[in-house]
Motif scaffolding. Structure first.
Motif, PDB file in Angstrom:
ATOM      1  N   THR A  95       0.872  -0.951  -0.353  1.00 24.70           N
ATOM      2  CA  THR A  95      -0.442   0.044  -0.003  1.00 24.70           C
ATOM      3  C   THR A  95       0.477   0.960  -0.149  1.00 24.70           C
ATOM      4  OG1 THR A  95      -0.536  -1.141   1.638  1.00 24.70           O
ATOM      5  CG2 THR A  95      -2.432   0.147   1.135  1.00 24.70           C
ATOM      6  N   ILE A  96       0.657   2.041  -0.689  1.00 21.68           N
ATOM      7  CA  ILE A  96       0.809   3.443  -0.407  1.00 21.68           C
ATOM      8  C   ILE A  96       0.187   4.115   0.626  1.00 21.68           C
ATOM      9  CG2 ILE A  96       1.202   5.874  -2.590  1.00 21.68           C
ATOM     10  CD1 ILE A  96       1.606   3.714  -4.626  1.00 21.68           C
ATOM     11  N   SER A  97       1.450   5.265   1.176  1.00 23.34           N
ATOM     12  CA  SER A  97       0.942   6.573   2.486  1.00 23.34           C
ATOM     13  C   SER A  97       0.511   7.362   1.166  1.00 23.34           C
ATOM     14  CB  SER A  97       1.391   6.548   2.570  1.00 23.34           C
ATOM     15  OG  SER A  97       1.843   5.504   3.953  1.00 23.34           O
ATOM     16  N   PRO A  98      -0.787   7.996   1.309  1.00 23.43           N
ATOM     17  CA  PRO A  98      -1.336   9.630   1.089  1.00 23.43           C
ATOM     18  C   PRO A  98       0.170  10.818   1.373  1.00 23.43           C
ATOM     19  CG  PRO A  98      -2.741   8.765   2.673  1.00 23.43           C
ATOM     20  CD  PRO A  98      -1.848   7.954   2.529  1.00 23.43           C
ATOM     21  N   LEU A 130       0.675  -2.176   5.078  1.00 26.24           N
ATOM     22  CA  LEU A 130       0.576  -0.641   5.213  1.00 26.24           C
ATOM     23  C   LEU A 130       1.595  -0.692   7.038  1.00 26.24           C
ATOM     24  CD1 LEU A 130      -0.606   1.759   4.779  1.00 26.24           C
ATOM     25  CD2 LEU A 130      -2.163   1.306   6.458  1.00 26.24           C
ATOM     26  N   LYS A 141      -5.480   0.014  -4.228  1.00 28.16           N
ATOM     27  CA  LYS A 141      -4.610   0.786  -3.211  1.00 28.16           C
ATOM     28  C   LYS A 141      -4.456   2.572  -3.546  1.00 28.16           C
ATOM     29  CE  LYS A 141      -0.906  -0.890  -5.216  1.00 28.16           C
ATOM     30  NZ  LYS A 141       0.816  -1.448  -5.403  1.00 28.16           N
ATOM     31  N   SER A 142      -4.603   2.807  -4.687  1.00 29.34           N
ATOM     32  CA  SER A 142      -5.391   4.261  -4.732  1.00 29.34           C
ATOM     33  C   SER A 142      -6.292   5.135  -4.235  1.00 29.34           C
ATOM     34  CB  SER A 142      -5.005   4.687  -6.245  1.00 29.34           C
ATOM     35  OG  SER A 142      -5.958   3.885  -7.070  1.00 29.34           O
ATOM     36  N   ARG A 180      -7.851   3.564  -1.664  1.00 32.38           N
ATOM     37  CA  ARG A 180      -7.029   3.744  -0.133  1.00 32.38           C
ATOM     38  C   ARG A 180      -6.369   4.615   0.110  1.00 32.38           C
ATOM     39  NH1 ARG A 180      -4.934  -0.992   3.882  1.00 32.38           N
ATOM     40  NH2 ARG A 180      -4.138   0.791   5.548  1.00 32.38           N
ATOM     41  N   SER A 181      -5.109   5.216  -0.571  1.00 31.79           N
ATOM     42  CA  SER A 181      -5.021   6.514  -0.167  1.00 31.79           C
ATOM     43  C   SER A 181      -5.698   7.389  -0.660  1.00 31.79           C
ATOM     44  CB  SER A 181      -3.451   6.524  -1.243  1.00 31.79           C
ATOM     45  OG  SER A 181      -2.904   5.203  -1.574  1.00 31.79           O
ATOM     46  N   GLN A 182      -6.240   8.039  -1.495  1.00 34.02           N
ATOM     47  CA  GLN A 182      -7.615   9.253  -1.509  1.00 34.02           C
ATOM     48  C   GLN A 182      -8.225   9.043  -0.350  1.00 34.02           C
ATOM     49  OE1 GLN A 182      -7.541  10.812  -3.961  1.00 34.02           O
ATOM     50  NE2 GLN A 182      -9.120  12.192  -3.285  1.00 34.02           N
ATOM     51  N   GLU A 229      -7.327   7.747   2.820  1.00 31.45           N
ATOM     52  CA  GLU A 229      -7.162   8.087   3.890  1.00 31.45           C
ATOM     53  C   GLU A 229      -6.673  10.125   3.627  1.00 31.45           C
ATOM     54  OE1 GLU A 229      -4.583   4.340   4.750  1.00 31.45           O
ATOM     55  OE2 GLU A 229      -3.710   5.363   3.262  1.00 31.45           O
ATOM     56  N   LYS A 230      -6.410   9.677   2.489  1.00 32.77           N
ATOM     57  CA  LYS A 230      -5.831  11.585   2.364  1.00 32.77           C
ATOM     58  C   LYS A 230      -7.384  12.603   2.266  1.00 32.77           C
ATOM     59  CE  LYS A 230      -5.022  14.776  -1.199  1.00 32.77           C
ATOM     60  NZ  LYS A 230      -4.263  15.341  -2.410  1.00 32.77           N
TER      61      LYS A 230
END
Length: 269
Positions: free
Chosen positions: A15-18, A46, A241-242, A244-246, A248-249
């Motif tokens: 996963t990529i962190s926002p 994560l 994944k993207s 999820r990042s959105q 979180e952001k």
């Protein structure tokens, strides 16, 4: 409305962190996060995150929950632990209710039928797909169908906009979104590891259906990103994944105090 839940196999993705959060220097890089479903539709990974923003009040939520937050969190955790049980009449009824909400003018032949494939289940028996996320994944789909019927129908029937050459199975994608959210919010952890969880708990204290509302937002965000990428089957994990990042952001934005305040909430209709 009243609602209930189920569980599948998993493979790994990172996963990529926002941009609004950073990896915690004291967190473990080995803590794992999974998205469930069939082997082609999963993900992992994560580490602990630390929020750099103005929501200082949420720091207290890590160690001090109000009685209302504790009660609602307990109820939500219980929902997440409940597996779909095909022998329970209430679970059967929930599955029939989902069909009626999705296809109000089409009679369901049976709980095991080829008709379910029309909704995007992998086989004749949808209960086999619930193994990844439990009965709550059925509840989430039903909540979406009843609360935002226009958005539900648009996504399920792939209506409007330039569609991708290959479309994701709607129902199976929904199960994976539920599981992704369960991991993102990290509600089962004994010790909170992210401010996303803290922010969500505050939202949960304001609205008991915050998880279900967030699910609806997640689904339309995922669909939007899918169409914009003109994604393929092999890119589902990347889109998830993207998504999820959105989420979180947006949850960490200073002016987002409710699910309804999230910018992507406007995608629902």
């Amino acid at each position: 409305m009243s609602v209930e839940r189920t569980q599948g196999s998993c493979i790994a993705i990172r996963t990529i962190s926002p941009s609004s959060i950073s990896r915690c220097s004291h967190g473990s890089a080995t803590s794992v996060d999974t998205t469930c479903g069939t082997a082609t539709w999963m993900g992992k990974g994560l580490t602990c995150v630390c929020f750099k923003g103005k929501k200082r009040t949420y720091e207290r939520i890590f160690s001090h929950l109000t009685p209302q937050q504790e009660e609602r969190l307990k109820r939500l955790k219980n929902r997440m632990k409940l597996n779909y049980d095909g022998s329970r009449p209430d679970h059967q009824e929930a599955l029939r209710a989902l069909w009626c909400a999705a296809y109000p003018c089409k009679e369901l032949v049976g709980l095991i039928s080829d008709q379910w494939k029309e909704m995007g289940w992998q086989g004749r028996d949808p209960s086999t797909d619930f193994r990844g996320a439990g009965f709550i994944s059925l509840e989430n789909l039903l909540f979406f169908a009843k609360t935002f019927p226009m958005s539900f129908q648009r996504l399920m029937k792939k209506q409007g906009g330039k569609q991708a050459a290959w479309e994701y199975p709607f129902a199976v994608a929904g199960v994976n979104i539920t599981f992704m959210m369960m991991q993102m919010l990290d509600l089962d952890a004994l010790k909170a590891r992210s401010f996303v969880r803290a922010v969500f708990l505050q939202m949960l204290s304001e609205n008991e259906w915050a998880f279900d509302l967030l699910y609806c937002v997640a689904f339309v965000v995922m669909d939007k990103q899918w169409i914009e990428r003109n994604a393929t089957y092999m890119e589902f994990n990347d889109v998830l994944k993207s998504t999820r990042s959105q989420l979180e952001k947006e949850l960490l934005m200073d002016d987002v105090l409710r699910i309804e305040d999230m910018p992507s909430y406007s995608l629902l209709c």
